[in-house]
Design an enzyme around this catalytic site. Structure first.
Site, PDB file in Angstrom:
ATOM      1  N   LEU A 327       0.922  -1.154  -0.219  1.00  0.00           N
ATOM      2  CA  LEU A 327      -0.044  -0.028  -0.008  1.00  0.00           C
ATOM      3  C   LEU A 327       0.906   1.306   0.066  1.00  0.00           C
ATOM      4  O   LEU A 327       2.137   1.262   0.617  1.00  0.00           O
ATOM      5  CB  LEU A 327      -0.834  -0.065   1.246  1.00  0.00           C
ATOM      6  CG  LEU A 327      -1.859  -1.193   1.507  1.00  0.00           C
ATOM      7  CD1 LEU A 327      -2.601  -0.892   2.470  1.00  0.00           C
ATOM      8  CD2 LEU A 327      -2.651  -1.499   0.339  1.00  0.00           C
ATOM      9  N   ASP A 328       0.438   2.396  -0.593  1.00  0.00           N
ATOM     10  CA  ASP A 328       1.310   3.543  -0.753  1.00  0.00           C
ATOM     11  C   ASP A 328       1.338   4.210   0.810  1.00  0.00           C
ATOM     12  O   ASP A 328       0.199   3.815   1.539  1.00  0.00           O
ATOM     13  CB  ASP A 328       0.272   4.661  -1.737  1.00  0.00           C
ATOM     14  CG  ASP A 328       0.655   4.153  -2.860  1.00  0.00           C
ATOM     15  OD1 ASP A 328       1.187   3.396  -3.415  1.00  0.00           O
ATOM     16  OD2 ASP A 328      -0.655   4.718  -3.786  1.00  0.00           O
TER      17      ASP A 328
END
Length: 480
Positions: A327-328
């Site tokens: 995930l960013d």
């Protein structure tokens, strides 16, 4: 641009300018604009950048702009002038006429850097070939061969990461950082026990201060500005002034300024909470990642704060290959992490064949046309690509995500995404690209507009446990 071949007096005189000099240096982390002396020096450098065609050509190419800096200094003989510097290296040169030198010896670096880069490139090609082979075997359902290829892939990933870290350690030992007291440290020792982030020590401000200290000059006023085409994330504007960065200079500058009278201490970043572990067993973990914390630490900084680094004291067997999804940092939500290679391979197969689900929810800026659909785009690595260049039919890797509208408001739409592939930034590109939804996720500073946070959250996760055969489901309500 002319490469500087001999050390010279780089103080440029400030002519036709009067007024009292500042009694102390302003805090370089403060967002206030520079003082009148710094502004005059910056305007003088900007005039030079306008007049030299080499700068105009290089800096105004797409995303070709760069941070520049000036430092007004007082010399022991009473002269007042300024020094100039750039961040990084323009047009492949570290030493450029009229600018202060870097904090390392380029000749010493050239003795080992090209060979190390070539080795990493060869490992990268080997990794790409194995990844393609694994994808083909996965599609064919050839599990025994797939396990063999995934084992080789994991070994190449390990060797490449170790070699990259060793090369970066060697680089950072070559940076010598002075402070106002006459002391020095290497860049590596300043950040120890963690490795320095990439680009640390190459910003304009550290170069300027180092040259001043080594030549008996007193810093008076500092100004840093962006010049040229904006970066890919759009966060810089040509001619605008910006404070020193927290990520790299937040460690370097406080040391360099020791012994110098500075207006204010640098700000401290707010702490990111611990990621809750929602499920734990001998084979896998499910974690709820908070916004602001990277999933992985990065190739050059294996101990930098991230979900992986925070979990490793409890689960020392975890590596960068353990995470099924990255995930960013700006997003949040559920992650599944495999504790062994066999579990990872089984989970990868489930997600690729849509037997498992990783659902995300997002607000996008604007009104989405239609109620649902499937986005199928070939994406290539996006670290240095514009939005349009992220989609590459020839060299890109296939990415897919189903979407469905959950709610509509006047200026935004709440959308559910269920991706089946998870390269970095996939959903952000699927939302923003004209071949996707054509609307950026709210708060996406790179592909849309900056806001309080990126409105993207992984709110549901479901899969069959590879060892027990039990169907597991997890939920994490979006915080927006």
């Amino acid at each position: 641009m002319t490469t500087r071949t001999a050390e010279a007096d780089l103080i440029q005189t400030l002519t036709s300018f009067e007024g009292p000099l500042p009694t102390r240096l302003a805090n370089p982390f403060h967002p206030a604009p520079p003082g009148p002396w710094g502004l005059r020096a910056a305007e003088t450098l900007q005039q030079r950048l306008r007049q030299e065609p080499a700068y105009t050509e290089a800096l105004w190419r797409p995303s070709g702009g760069k941070m520049f800096g000036v430092l007004v200094v007082a010399a022991p003989d009473g002269r007042v002038g300024f020094l100039s510097a750039f961040s990084g290296m323009p047009k492949g040169a570290w030493n450029v006429e009229g600018f202060v030198p870097p904090l390392f010896d380029p000749v010493a670096r050239d003795a080992f850097w090209p060979e190390g880069e070539a080795e990493l490139a060869a490992l990268g090609h080997q990794h790409a070939a194995l990844s393609r082979e694994a994808e083909m075997l996965r599609a064919q359902g050839d599990a025994p061969s797939l396990r063999d290829v995934e084992a080789l892939l994991a070994e190449v990933e390990h060797v490449r990461a170790e070699r990259s870290r060793a090369l970066w350690r060697q680089v950072t030992q070559g940076y010598v950082i002075p402070n106002a007291r006459g002391e020095t440290q290497t860049l590596a020792s300043l950040f120890a026990p963690k490795p320095p982030p990439g680009g640390a020590g190459d910003c304009a401000a550290p170069k300027l201060l180092a040259y001043a200290f080594r030549n008996g000059l007193t810093p008076v006023d500092l100004a840093e500005f962006w010049w040229g085409a904006p970066p890919l994330d759009g966060r810089r504007e040509s001619g605008a002034y910006y404070p020193a960065c927290d990520n790299k200079c937040g460690t370097v500058l406080p040391y360099m300024l020791q012994g110098l009278d500075v207006e204010l201490p640098p700000p401290t970043a707010p702490a990111v909470p611990e990621p809750p572990v929602l499920h734990e067993d001998p084979w896998l973990l499910v974690v709820d990642k908070p916004e602001g914390l990277p999933t992985l630490p990065g190739r050059h900084a294996p101990t930098r704060d991230s979900v992986l680094v925070r979990l490793q004291p409890r689960f020392p067997e975890l590596t960068s290959a353990s995470s099924l999804h990255e995930l960013d940092p700006e997003s949040s939500g559920l992650l599944v992490i495999a504790r062994d290679a066999e579990t990872r391979a089984s989970l990868q197969r489930q997600f690729s064949q849509r037997e498992a689900e990783h659902r995300h929810v997002a607000w996008v800026d604007g009104r989405v046309e239609g109620d649902s659909g499937l986005i199928d785009l070939p994406l290539r690595p996006v670290a240095h690509a514009s939005l349009e260049d992220c989609v590459d039919a020839r060299h890109g890797k296939r990415t897919r995500s189903a979407w469905k509208v959950l709610q509509r408001e006047a200026a935004r739409t709440r959308v559910e995404f269920v991706p089946t592939t998870h390269p970095a930034h996939t959903l952000r590109i699927h939302a923003a690209h004209r071949l996707g939804l054509g609307l950026p996720i709210a708060g996406d500073a790179r592909f849309g507009r900056e806001d309080a946070r990126l409105m993207l959250h992984a709110d549901a996760l479901a899969f069959v446990h590879p060892r027990t055969g039990e169907r597991l489901s997890f939920a994490s309500p979006a915080p927006f």
